[in-house]
Motif scaffolding. Structure first.
Motif: not given
Ligand SMILES: [Zn+2]
Ligand SMILES: [Zn+2]
Length: 565
Positions: A403, A87, A91-92, A381, A36, A177
Motif C-alpha cells: 500500500h 474495509h 481502493d479495497h 494512515h 489493492n 489501512d
C-alpha cells in the motif's frame, strides 16, 4: 507450463502454491497507492485480500476507473477459496462489482463494508449472485487452509480491520489501512491488546500500510479536527459548506456536531454522501446525529443556520461542490461572504482539479479554508511513530511493506529494520514471494497489469487501443479516402478529413496541400504497387503525416480508406 514452487521460475506463467509453502502475491497496490489486490497461497489454494480500484488521471483520456488485471487468479479460480475485504474504501472493494463474475467465490466482510458492497452490487444487478458472508467485528472465518481473524483497527471509515491469517506454514498479519487515534469519535480504537497477543503467538510476516511511511510523528486525532471545525464554523457568518471524503463517517459526525454547537442544521449534497449515510445508519453509526436535511430543504432555512456537507473534495468535475462553484447546481448556491472548508487532503494527481474549484469559489467572493490554514483534516494512515508501535506489538520475522509507492515502501522497510525485523521484502505487483519455509524471497513473477473500464467494457490499459487514443488526443487524427479504378488510377481527388488538428474552414489551403501530397505519392508508385492495397495505403498515410508535420509540426493518427471500383 507449470512452475515448481520451490524456486525454479518463469515469467508470467501459472503458479500453484505447494503444501509446505506460504506465498504472498500482490496483483495491485504494491508500488502504488490504490487498486489493492493481494493473494495468499498455501496448499494449492489462494485467499484474496481486497479487490480495489484506482481513479484515472489526465493521462488516461476518457477513462474513470482503473483496476488490477486479475487474469492470473481468474485462470485458476477453482483454487480461490474466498475474497476477504478489510474495509469499504474504493481502493479495497471497488473492483468487486467488475471482477467478481470472473472469480465466482464467497466474499467476506464486516457488516458496514457488506452494506456498502451490497449497494454497489445492486446497481449492477449482481446483488443476488455474489455470496456475501458477514463477519462480526473481531470474528473469524475459515476458508480452505486459511483461518482468518478480524482485528479491529482505526482508519478514516467505519469498521477497518487487520487480518491475522493463520496457516500450517505460519501466521501472517495483514494490517489493511490503519492508524492510531486515541479518540477516533466513531468506532473503537485500534485493538492493541489483540495485536500484542497475536505477536506473542509468533508472527511470520507482517504486510503493512506504507502510505505515510515518509511522515514523521503521528497522524493526529479526529477529536482535534472536531474542535477546529467547531471553532471555525462559529467564526464565519452566512452559509458554510464543508467538503470531505464521503466515506469518512467520523468526519460527517464531527461536522454535524460542530454545526449543532452553533445552532446550524446540516444538509448532505451529493449522491455518495447519501449512500454512505444510509449504510452507516443501517449499521448503528451516526445514532446521535439528527437526520441530515436534503439539498431541497436547505432553501427554507436562513443562510446562517445551515452547514452543507458536499462531495467534491478532490475537484471531481461532476461533484456537488464543482457544480456549486460553477453556479451550476439545481438546488444549492453560494454567494459572496459564504465559506467553503476543505476537510480533506489532496490526493496526488488531483491538485489541478482542486485548484480549479478553489479558484472558481474565490473568484465569486467565497472564502476558501484548507488544511494549509487550519488543522481541518487528519490522515487515516500511520505516520512513523505509529508504525514503530505496530512493529513493537506484532514483532514479525518478515516485513513486507505494501500500500505505497516505492519511496514509501523503501522507507517503511528501513524503519522495519530499525525495529529489529530481521527480513524485509519490498514487493512489486506480480511478484511471487515465498514467506515460508526458508528465508523470504521473490521466487517468480506472474502476470500483473492494469485494466480500465472504458464505457461499459474492461480493456487492458497498456494495449494498442489505449496507445492510439493517446496519440489521437495528443496529435489529432486524419482520415484519407481514395477511390481507384481497375488500372490503379485515382478516379477523384482524395478526400481528407482532419480532426483535432486544424480548422478546415479557415485552413483550407493546408488541407489542399495534403490532398495534393496524397495524389502525388500515389501517382509516384509503380503500376504494380498501385494495384496492391497495402503500398497505396502506406504511401497515402505517409504523405498525410509528412505534410501535416511540415505545416503544423504534428503527425496525426492516420487512417486510409481505399475503395476500388
Ligand atoms: Zn482505506
Ligand atoms: Zn487504502
Amino acid at each position: 507450463m507449470s512452475i515448481s514452487a520451490n524456486g525454479t521460475s518463469g515469467h508470467g506463467g501459472p503458479f500453484t502454491p505447494d503444501d509446505d509453502g506460504l506465498y504472498f502475491v500482490p496483483l495491485g497496490g504494491s508500488g502504488e497507492i490504490g487498486m489493492n489486490l493481494n493473494l495468499y497461497g498455501h496448499r494449492g489454494k489462494w485467499l484474496m485480500v481486497d479487490l480495489g480500484i484506482s481513479f484515472a488521471d489526465d493521462t488516461m483520456p476518457g477513462l474513470d476507473v482503473i483496476m488490477p488485471d486479475p487474469t492470473f487468479i481468474a485462470e485458476q479460480r477453482e483454487n480461490l477459496v474466498g475474497i476477504v475485504l478489510t474495509h469499504a474504501h474504493e481502493d479495497h472493494l471497488g473492483a468487486v462489482q467488475y471482477l467478481w463474475p470472473m472469480l465466482d467465490c464467497p466474499v467476506y466482510a464486516t457488516p458496514f463494508t457488506a452494506s456498502v458492497l451490497r449497494a454497489k452490487l445492486y446497481e449492477r444487478q449482481l446483488a443476488h449472485r455474489v455470496p456475501i458472508v458477514e463477519v462480526p467485528l473481531g470474528g473469524s472465518v475459515e476458508a480452505g487452509p486459511f483461518r482468518v481473524e478480524y482485528v479491529t483497527v482505526t482508519h478514516s471509515i467505519p469498521e477497518p480491520n487487520a487480518l491475522a491469517i493463520r496457516t500450517a506454514a505460519g501466521t501472517v498479519l495483514h494490517t489493511g489501512d490503519w492508524k492510531l487515534d486515541p479518540d477516533p469519535r466513531v468506532g473503537p480504537v485500534t485493538d492493541d491488546a489483540r495485536l500484542r497477543a497475536i505477536g506473542d503467538e509468533g508472527v511470520l510476516a507482517m504486510l503493512c500500510d506504507s502510505t505515510n511511511a515518509l511522515v514523521p510523528g503521528r497522524s493526529g486525532s479526529e477529536a482535534e479536527v472536531r474542535k477546529t471545525l467547531t471553532d471555525l464554523i462559529g467564526r464565519y457568518p452566512n452559509r458554510v459548506a464543508v467538503t470531505c471524503f464521503a466515506t469518512n463517517v467520523a468526519r460527517l459526525e464531527s461536522i454535524a456536531a460542530a454545526a449543532a454547537a452553533h445552532g446550524r442544521n446540516v444538509a448532505l449534497v451529493g449522491r455518495s454522501l447519501w449512500r454512505i449515510n444510509e449504510a452507516a445508519r443501517a449499521n448503528g453509526y451516526l445514532h446521535d446525529t439528527p437526520p441530515f436535511l436534503t439539498e431541497h430543504e436547505v432553501n427554507f432555512l436562513p443562510r446562517d443556520k445551515v452547514v452543507l456537507i458536499c462531495t467534491g473534495s478532490q475537484g471531481e468535475p461532476r461533484s456537488a461542490l464543482a457544480r456549486i462553484a460553477g453556479n451550476d447546481h439545481p438546488q444549492v448556491s453560494l454567494e459572496p461572504g459564504d465559506t467553503v472548508i476543505f476537510s480533506s487532503r489532496e490526493i496526488p494527481g488531483n491538485e489541478r482539479a482542486i485548484g480549479r474549484v478553489q479558484n472558481l469559489l474565490a473568484s465569486r467572493g467565497v472564502t476558501v479554508v484548507t488544511a494549509d490554514h487550519a488543522p481541518v483534516h487528519v490522515s487515516g494512515h500511520p505516520a512513523q511513530d505509529e508504525l514503530v508501535s505496530m512493529y513493537q506489538w506484532v514483532r514479525p520475522r518478515i516485513a513486507v511493506p505494501v500500500h505505497g509507492e516505492q519511496r514509501h515502501q523503501l522507507e517503511h522497510a528501513r524503519l522495519a529494520r530499525d525495529c529489529q525485523v530481521s527480513e524485509t521484502v519490498v514487493p512489486t505487483n506480480g511478484d511471487v514471494i515465498r514467506l515460508a519455509p526458508g528465508p523470504a524471497e521473490v521466487v517468480t513473477q506472474v502476470r500483473a497489469g492494469r485494466w480500465a473500464l472504458d464505457g461499459k467494457k474492461l480493456v487492458p490499459l497498456d494495449n494498442g487501443l489505449m496507445r492510439s487514443r493517446h496519440r489521437m488526443v495528443n496529435n489529432g487524427a486524419a482520415v484519407a479516402t481514395l477511390v481507384m479504378n481497375g488500372k490503379g488510377e485515382l478516379v477523384t481527388a482524395p478526400q481528407i478529413a482532419v480532426m483535432g488538428l486544424l480548422d478546415e474552414t479557415i485552413e483550407h489551403n493546408a488541407l489542399l496541400d495534403v490532398v495534393d501530397a496524397v495524389r502525388e505519392a500515389v501517382a509516384a508508385l509503380p503500376r504494380a504497387a498501385r494495384l496492391d492495397d497495402a503500398p497505396v495505403r502506406e504511401a497515402a498515410r505517409i504523405a498525410v503525416r509528412r505534410t501535416l508535420n511540415a505545416s503544423h509540426g504534428k503527425k496525426p493518427l492516420t487512417e486510409v480508406h481505399l475503395v476500388r471500383i
